[in-house]
Scaffold this motif. Structure first.
Motif, PDB file in Angstrom:
ATOM      1  N   GLU A  53       0.662  -1.368  -0.169  1.00  0.00           N
ATOM      2  CA  GLU A  53      -0.138   0.092   0.003  1.00  0.00           C
ATOM      3  C   GLU A  53       0.747   1.302   0.062  1.00  0.00           C
ATOM      4  OE1 GLU A  53      -0.809  -2.940   1.556  1.00  0.00           O
ATOM      5  OE2 GLU A  53      -2.456  -3.147   0.172  1.00  0.00           O
ATOM      6  N   ALA A  54       1.968   1.304   0.791  1.00  0.00           N
ATOM      7  CA  ALA A  54       2.847   2.400   0.917  1.00  0.00           C
ATOM      8  C   ALA A  54       3.338   2.637  -0.535  1.00  0.00           C
ATOM      9  CB  ALA A  54       4.004   2.363   1.671  1.00  0.00           C
ATOM     10  N   LEU A  55       3.711   1.544  -1.440  1.00  0.00           N
ATOM     11  CA  LEU A  55       4.378   1.707  -2.526  1.00  0.00           C
ATOM     12  C   LEU A  55       3.321   2.105  -3.606  1.00  0.00           C
ATOM     13  CD1 LEU A  55       6.711   1.186  -4.535  1.00  0.00           C
ATOM     14  CD2 LEU A  55       5.990  -1.045  -4.703  1.00  0.00           C
ATOM     15  N   ARG A  57       0.654   4.259  -3.123  1.00  0.00           N
ATOM     16  CA  ARG A  57       0.711   5.515  -2.900  1.00  0.00           C
ATOM     17  C   ARG A  57       1.862   6.345  -3.363  1.00  0.00           C
ATOM     18  NH1 ARG A  57      -2.729   8.079   1.057  1.00  0.00           N
ATOM     19  NH2 ARG A  57      -4.086   6.579   2.161  1.00  0.00           N
ATOM     20  N   ALA A  58       2.618   5.971  -3.471  1.00  0.00           N
ATOM     21  CA  ALA A  58       3.972   6.443  -3.973  1.00  0.00           C
ATOM     22  C   ALA A  58       3.770   6.367  -5.673  1.00  0.00           C
ATOM     23  CB  ALA A  58       5.272   5.762  -3.718  1.00  0.00           C
ATOM     24  N   VAL A  59       3.272   5.227  -6.188  1.00  0.00           N
ATOM     25  CA  VAL A  59       2.951   5.152  -7.671  1.00  0.00           C
ATOM     26  C   VAL A  59       1.971   6.199  -7.970  1.00  0.00           C
ATOM     27  CG1 VAL A  59       1.959   3.851  -9.326  1.00  0.00           C
ATOM     28  CG2 VAL A  59       3.582   3.024  -7.924  1.00  0.00           C
ATOM     29  N   ILE A  60       0.809   6.425  -7.101  1.00  0.00           N
ATOM     30  CA  ILE A  60      -0.268   7.247  -7.540  1.00  0.00           C
ATOM     31  C   ILE A  60       0.422   8.779  -7.493  1.00  0.00           C
ATOM     32  CG2 ILE A  60      -2.048   8.406  -6.428  1.00  0.00           C
ATOM     33  CD1 ILE A  60      -3.093   5.685  -5.528  1.00  0.00           C
ATOM     34  N   GLU A  61       1.277   9.135  -6.407  1.00  0.00           N
ATOM     35  CA  GLU A  61       1.945  10.521  -6.516  1.00  0.00           C
ATOM     36  C   GLU A  61       2.767  10.613  -7.583  1.00  0.00           C
ATOM     37  OE1 GLU A  61       1.949  14.088  -5.146  1.00  0.00           O
ATOM     38  OE2 GLU A  61       0.913  12.735  -3.909  1.00  0.00           O
ATOM     39  N   GLU A 109      -7.033   0.706 -12.091  1.00  0.00           N
ATOM     40  CA  GLU A 109      -7.056  -0.531 -11.195  1.00  0.00           C
ATOM     41  C   GLU A 109      -6.491  -0.080  -9.635  1.00  0.00           C
ATOM     42  OE1 GLU A 109      -4.244  -2.874 -13.286  1.00  0.00           O
ATOM     43  OE2 GLU A 109      -5.666  -3.925 -14.589  1.00  0.00           O
ATOM     44  N   LEU A 110      -5.743   0.861  -9.740  1.00  0.00           N
ATOM     45  CA  LEU A 110      -5.192   1.567  -8.508  1.00  0.00           C
ATOM     46  C   LEU A 110      -6.566   1.920  -7.573  1.00  0.00           C
ATOM     47  CD1 LEU A 110      -2.025   3.538  -9.586  1.00  0.00           C
ATOM     48  CD2 LEU A 110      -2.163   1.829  -7.876  1.00  0.00           C
ATOM     49  N   LEU A 111      -7.540   2.610  -8.396  1.00  0.00           N
ATOM     50  CA  LEU A 111      -8.797   2.980  -7.582  1.00  0.00           C
ATOM     51  C   LEU A 111      -9.472   1.910  -7.066  1.00  0.00           C
ATOM     52  CD1 LEU A 111     -10.983   5.032  -7.040  1.00  0.00           C
ATOM     53  CD2 LEU A 111     -11.652   5.061  -9.405  1.00  0.00           C
ATOM     54  N   HIS A 112      -9.807   0.868  -8.111  1.00  0.00           N
ATOM     55  CA  HIS A 112     -10.848  -0.112  -7.659  1.00  0.00           C
ATOM     56  C   HIS A 112     -10.072  -1.032  -6.537  1.00  0.00           C
ATOM     57  CE1 HIS A 112     -12.639   0.721 -11.753  1.00  0.00           C
ATOM     58  NE2 HIS A 112     -13.606   1.088 -10.775  1.00  0.00           N
ATOM     59  N   SER A 122      -9.364   4.834   2.094  1.00  0.00           N
ATOM     60  CA  SER A 122      -8.899   6.136   2.063  1.00  0.00           C
ATOM     61  C   SER A 122      -8.090   6.421   1.041  1.00  0.00           C
ATOM     62  CB  SER A 122      -8.405   6.626   3.404  1.00  0.00           C
ATOM     63  OG  SER A 122      -7.254   5.692   3.613  1.00  0.00           O
ATOM     64  N   MET A 123      -7.312   5.404   0.376  1.00  0.00           N
ATOM     65  CA  MET A 123      -6.296   5.767  -0.511  1.00  0.00           C
ATOM     66  C   MET A 123      -7.072   6.221  -1.793  1.00  0.00           C
ATOM     67  SD  MET A 123      -3.027   3.090  -1.805  1.00  0.00           S
ATOM     68  CE  MET A 123      -4.031   1.958  -2.251  1.00  0.00           C
ATOM     69  N   ALA A 124      -8.290   5.433  -2.044  1.00  0.00           N
ATOM     70  CA  ALA A 124      -8.982   6.028  -3.334  1.00  0.00           C
ATOM     71  C   ALA A 124      -9.463   7.289  -3.301  1.00  0.00           C
ATOM     72  CB  ALA A 124     -10.257   4.979  -3.356  1.00  0.00           C
ATOM     73  N   SER A 125      -9.939   7.837  -2.070  1.00  0.00           N
ATOM     74  CA  SER A 125     -10.634   9.169  -1.995  1.00  0.00           C
ATOM     75  C   SER A 125      -9.263  10.079  -2.017  1.00  0.00           C
ATOM     76  CB  SER A 125     -11.243   9.420  -0.694  1.00  0.00           C
ATOM     77  OG  SER A 125     -10.292   9.227   0.484  1.00  0.00           O
TER      78      SER A 125
END
Length: 201
Positions: A53-55, A57-61, A109-112, A122-125
Motif C-alpha cells: 500500500e505504501a508503494l 501511494r508513491a505510484v499514485i503520487e 485498477e489503483l482506484l478499484h 481512504s487511498m481511493a479518496s
C-alpha cells in the motif's frame, strides 16, 4: 552493493512498480515482483516501502506529478483560462491517453484495488483529491495570471473536468477510436468553457 540514497531508490522502485503494474495488473503486483523488476533483494525494497500500500501511494503520487508536469509544461498559463483548458486537456490526451491504454488501466485498477481492499478505502479518496488539487491550482493560476474570474469555484470546475475526462478515458479504453475520442474531447472542452462563464476580473 554500493550505497544509494533512499530518495534515488524510491524513484527506482516506483518506476519498477509501474512496469510490473502495467504488465501484470495492480492486484497481481507484489513487493517480491517489484524487487525482482528493480534487480534488488526484497529486503532492500522493504527498507524503503514497508508495504504494498505504501508503494501504491508513491505510484499514485508519481502519476499525479506526471499529469501536473504535462499541464504546466505544455500550456501558456498567461493566455487565459479558456486557452489553458483547451490546450491543457488536448496535451494531456496526446501525451498520457492516446496510445497509453495500459497506463489508464493502471490508474483505474489503483482506484478499484483501494476501494475493494478492506482498510485501504481512504487511498481511493486521496487519489482523487490529489487529481482535483492539481486541476484546481492549475485553473486558478491560469485565470489569475490573465486577470479573469470564473462563474464556478475552481475546485468545482476541476471536479467536473475530471469527471468528463474520466468518462472519455473509460470509453477510449473499451473502444480506442481516436477520431471519435478527439471529437468528444472537443465537446467536453467547449462545455467546460461555457459553464465557467469566464470574464475579465
Amino acid at each position: 552493493m554500493p550505497y544509494v540514497e533512499a530518495s534515488v531508490r524510491s524513484r527506482q522502485f516506483v518506476a519498477a512498480a509501474r512496469e510490473v503494474m502495467l504488465r501484470d495488473g495492480v492486484a497481481a503486483t507484489t513487493l517480491r515482483a517489484v524487487a525482482a523488476e528493480a534487480g534488488v533483494p526484497l529486503g532492500t525494497l522493504q527498507y524503503v516501502f514497508s508495504s504494498k500500500e505504501a508503494l501504491l501511494r508513491a505510484v499514485i503520487e508519481d502519476v499525479v506529478e506526471e499529469i501536473s508536469t504535462v499541464l504546466t509544461g505544455t500550456v501558456e498559463l498567461d493566455r487565459g483560462l479558456a486557452h489553458a483548458i483547451r490546450q491543457g486537456l488536448t496535451s494531456f490526451w496526446s501525451e498520457l491517453v492516446a496510445d497509453h491504454v495500459k497506463l489508464q488501466l493502471m490508474q483505474g485498477e489503483l482506484l478499484h484495488y483501494a476501494l475493494r481492499k478492506p482498510g485501504q478505502e481512504s487511498m481511493a479518496s486521496w487519489q482523487y483529491r490529489r487529481y482535483v488539487t492539481v486541476l484546481t491550482d492549475w485553473c486558478r493560476e491560469a485565470a489569475v495570471n490573465a486577470g479573469e474570474t470564473c462563474a464556478l469555484s475552481y475546485d468545482r470546475l476541476a471536479r467536473v473536468m475530471l469527471a468528463g475526462v474520466d468518462g472519455l478515458i473509460v470509453q477510449y479504453v473499451c473502444d480506442p477510436d481516436e477520431e471519435r475520442a478527439r471529437a468528444d474531447l472537443d465537446t467536453v472542452i467547449a462545455m467546460l468553457i461555457a459553464s465557467a462563464e469566464i470574464r475579465p476580473a
